[in-house]
Design a protein around this motif. Structure first.
Motif, PDB file in Angstrom:
ATOM      1  N   GLN A  37       1.581   3.739  -4.172  1.00  0.00           N
ATOM      2  CA  GLN A  37       0.215   3.135  -3.715  1.00  0.00           C
ATOM      3  C   GLN A  37      -0.815   4.276  -3.771  1.00  0.00           C
ATOM      4  O   GLN A  37      -0.596   5.469  -3.788  1.00  0.00           O
ATOM      5  N   PRO A  38      -2.004   4.098  -3.978  1.00  0.00           N
ATOM      6  CA  PRO A  38      -3.084   5.010  -4.044  1.00  0.00           C
ATOM      7  C   PRO A  38      -3.270   5.862  -2.678  1.00  0.00           C
ATOM      8  O   PRO A  38      -2.713   5.330  -1.646  1.00  0.00           O
ATOM      9  N   ALA A  39      -3.689   7.080  -2.510  1.00  0.00           N
ATOM     10  CA  ALA A  39      -4.112   7.672  -1.419  1.00  0.00           C
ATOM     11  C   ALA A  39      -5.179   6.792  -0.616  1.00  0.00           C
ATOM     12  O   ALA A  39      -5.931   6.317  -1.446  1.00  0.00           O
ATOM     13  N   PRO A  40      -5.181   7.006   0.810  1.00  0.00           N
ATOM     14  CA  PRO A  40      -6.319   6.203   1.415  1.00  0.00           C
ATOM     15  C   PRO A  40      -7.777   6.658   0.821  1.00  0.00           C
ATOM     16  O   PRO A  40      -7.937   7.499   0.833  1.00  0.00           O
ATOM     17  N   GLY A  41      -8.235   5.508   0.496  1.00  0.00           N
ATOM     18  CA  GLY A  41      -9.610   5.664   0.028  1.00  0.00           C
ATOM     19  C   GLY A  41      -9.834   6.133  -1.380  1.00  0.00           C
ATOM     20  O   GLY A  41     -10.996   6.219  -1.802  1.00  0.00           O
ATOM     21  N   ALA A  42      -8.875   6.065  -2.140  1.00  0.00           N
ATOM     22  CA  ALA A  42      -8.739   6.659  -3.373  1.00  0.00           C
ATOM     23  C   ALA A  42      -8.944   5.773  -4.227  1.00  0.00           C
ATOM     24  O   ALA A  42      -8.954   5.837  -5.820  1.00  0.00           O
ATOM     25  N   ALA A  43      -9.073   4.484  -4.080  1.00  0.00           N
ATOM     26  CA  ALA A  43      -9.109   3.340  -4.809  1.00  0.00           C
ATOM     27  C   ALA A  43     -10.084   2.271  -4.307  1.00  0.00           C
ATOM     28  O   ALA A  43     -10.187   2.227  -3.124  1.00  0.00           O
ATOM     29  N   PRO A  44     -10.181   1.182  -4.725  1.00  0.00           N
ATOM     30  CA  PRO A  44     -10.994   0.377  -4.289  1.00  0.00           C
ATOM     31  C   PRO A  44     -10.257  -0.823  -2.886  1.00  0.00           C
ATOM     32  O   PRO A  44     -11.002  -1.155  -2.040  1.00  0.00           O
ATOM     33  N   SER A  45      -8.858  -0.687  -3.474  1.00  0.00           N
ATOM     34  CA  SER A  45      -8.070  -1.567  -2.683  1.00  0.00           C
ATOM     35  C   SER A  45      -6.646  -0.996  -2.539  1.00  0.00           C
ATOM     36  O   SER A  45      -6.349  -0.156  -3.874  1.00  0.00           O
ATOM     37  N   PRO A  46      -5.575  -1.086  -1.600  1.00  0.00           N
ATOM     38  CA  PRO A  46      -4.422  -0.598  -1.749  1.00  0.00           C
ATOM     39  C   PRO A  46      -3.735  -1.363  -2.837  1.00  0.00           C
ATOM     40  O   PRO A  46      -4.098  -2.764  -3.269  1.00  0.00           O
ATOM     41  N   GLY A  47      -2.446  -1.232  -3.462  1.00  0.00           N
ATOM     42  CA  GLY A  47      -1.601  -2.027  -4.475  1.00  0.00           C
ATOM     43  C   GLY A  47      -0.894  -1.079  -5.308  1.00  0.00           C
ATOM     44  O   GLY A  47      -1.000   0.197  -5.142  1.00  0.00           O
TER      45      GLY A  47
END
Length: 316
Positions: free
Chosen positions: A270-280
């Motif tokens: 999953q992306p690092a915290p805040g590195a994408a619009p949402s987790p997934g």
């Protein structure tokens, strides 16, 4: 529930006193050893090369997501199988494994069956707590409890002792709060407070749950709304290790006497915290998935020294 001795489940996964039933490991993991009551962990790569040791050890794994088959990992079951192969190759068998949730992707019987079939090949008992993906059936987790919850309390929480270490398995994926934040609830918290009340402050404590008990990134639900209350019961203990999954990446924090460690997923990153619009699920370039499903080496030292993590990817 708390045991009164150091016994663990039999090879078939069922303790004859009825306090636990077992599951198994997936994709990547961390081998934990207990020496002098202090948890220390090494990546599976290092463990495979090590000489056999008499130290007490156990494995942490998380987020198998058996049944997931999208582009981020077309075959999560194959990842689990590869992980079990690595476990079987260890020169010294761990005492057991801890699975910190999301065994399945959609709580389907076939997903649990497939996971169980691979798990049995490891030849180790596994202690586990559910992830939110394990409670999606019409019975709101009944399928999970019927299969894995023998001897647990409430939605599947319990405790046990092994080699002088007190283990507490918590469930924080029922009645999630706004944004998906984890939730323990009054009943479980009151049980936890009573569970540790009679323990000496010198007792090493290992707590494991699916969603982190510390606030990693509340905007994505990466934290537990009442986690501070749970942690308050552990402040008097000299050695506390908290293990979680859910965020599919290695993160760590040391706060006073408590060392926090989140495990990688064995299915997809999953992306690092805040590195994408949402987790997934994150799809990585072909052939590079193993770089994101690697192992980690973690050293835990009593006192004020930091928790050191060395990432050991499966490839690269």
């Amino acid at each position: 529930m708390q045991s009164d001795d150091d016994s663990l489940p039999d090879a078939d996964g069922i303790d004859r006193r009825g306090f636990l039933h077992c599951m198994t490991w997936a994709g990547t993991g961390v081998l934990w050893t207990l020496s002098g009551g202090l948890p220390r962990s090494v990546g599976l790569g290092a463990a495979l090369a090590a000489e056999p040791t008499s130290a007490f050890s156990f494995l942490q794994i998380s987020d198998s997501h058996v049944g997931f088959s999208k582009s981020a990992n077309p075959d999560a079951l194959a990842t689990l199988s590869q992980a079990v192969d690595r476990i079987r190759a260890l020169p010294s068998k761990p005492a057991f494994m801890i699975h910190t949730g999301d065994i399945s992707h959609l709580s389907k019987d076939q997903e649990f069956d497939d996971a169980d079939q691979i798990i049995r090949e490891a030849g180790l008992p596994v202690l586990y707590v559910p992830g939110e993906h394990d409670l999606l059936d019409d019975g709101q987790g009944k399928a999970y409890l019927d299969r894995y919850g023998a001897g647990s309390r409430g939605a599947g929480w319990y405790s046990f002792d092994h080699s002088g270490v007190h283990f507490i398995g918590l469930v924080n994926v029922v009645n999630l709060k706004a944004g998906g934040l984890g939730n323990l609830g009054d009943e479980q918290l009151e049980w936890m407070e009573a569970d540790v009340a009679g323990l000496a402050s010198s007792t090493p404590i290992v707590v494991f749950a699916h969603i982190p008990l510390w606030t990693v990134y509340p905007e994505w639900g990466w934290g537990t709304s009442d986690g501070i209350r749970a942690l308050s019961y552990l402040r008097r203990f000299g050695s506390v290790t908290v293990l979680n999954g859910h965020i599919h990446q290695v993160m760590q924090k040391v706060e006073g006497n408590i060392a926090f460690h989140t495990a990688r997923s064995t299915a997809f990153p999953q992306p690092a915290p805040g590195a994408a619009p949402s987790p997934g699920p994150v799809t990585v370039p072909a052939g590079e998935l193993g770089k994101y499903l690697g192992t980690a080496s973690v050293d835990f030292v009593r006192g004020d020294q930091p928790l050191a993590i060395v990432d050991q990817p499966l490839i690269g």
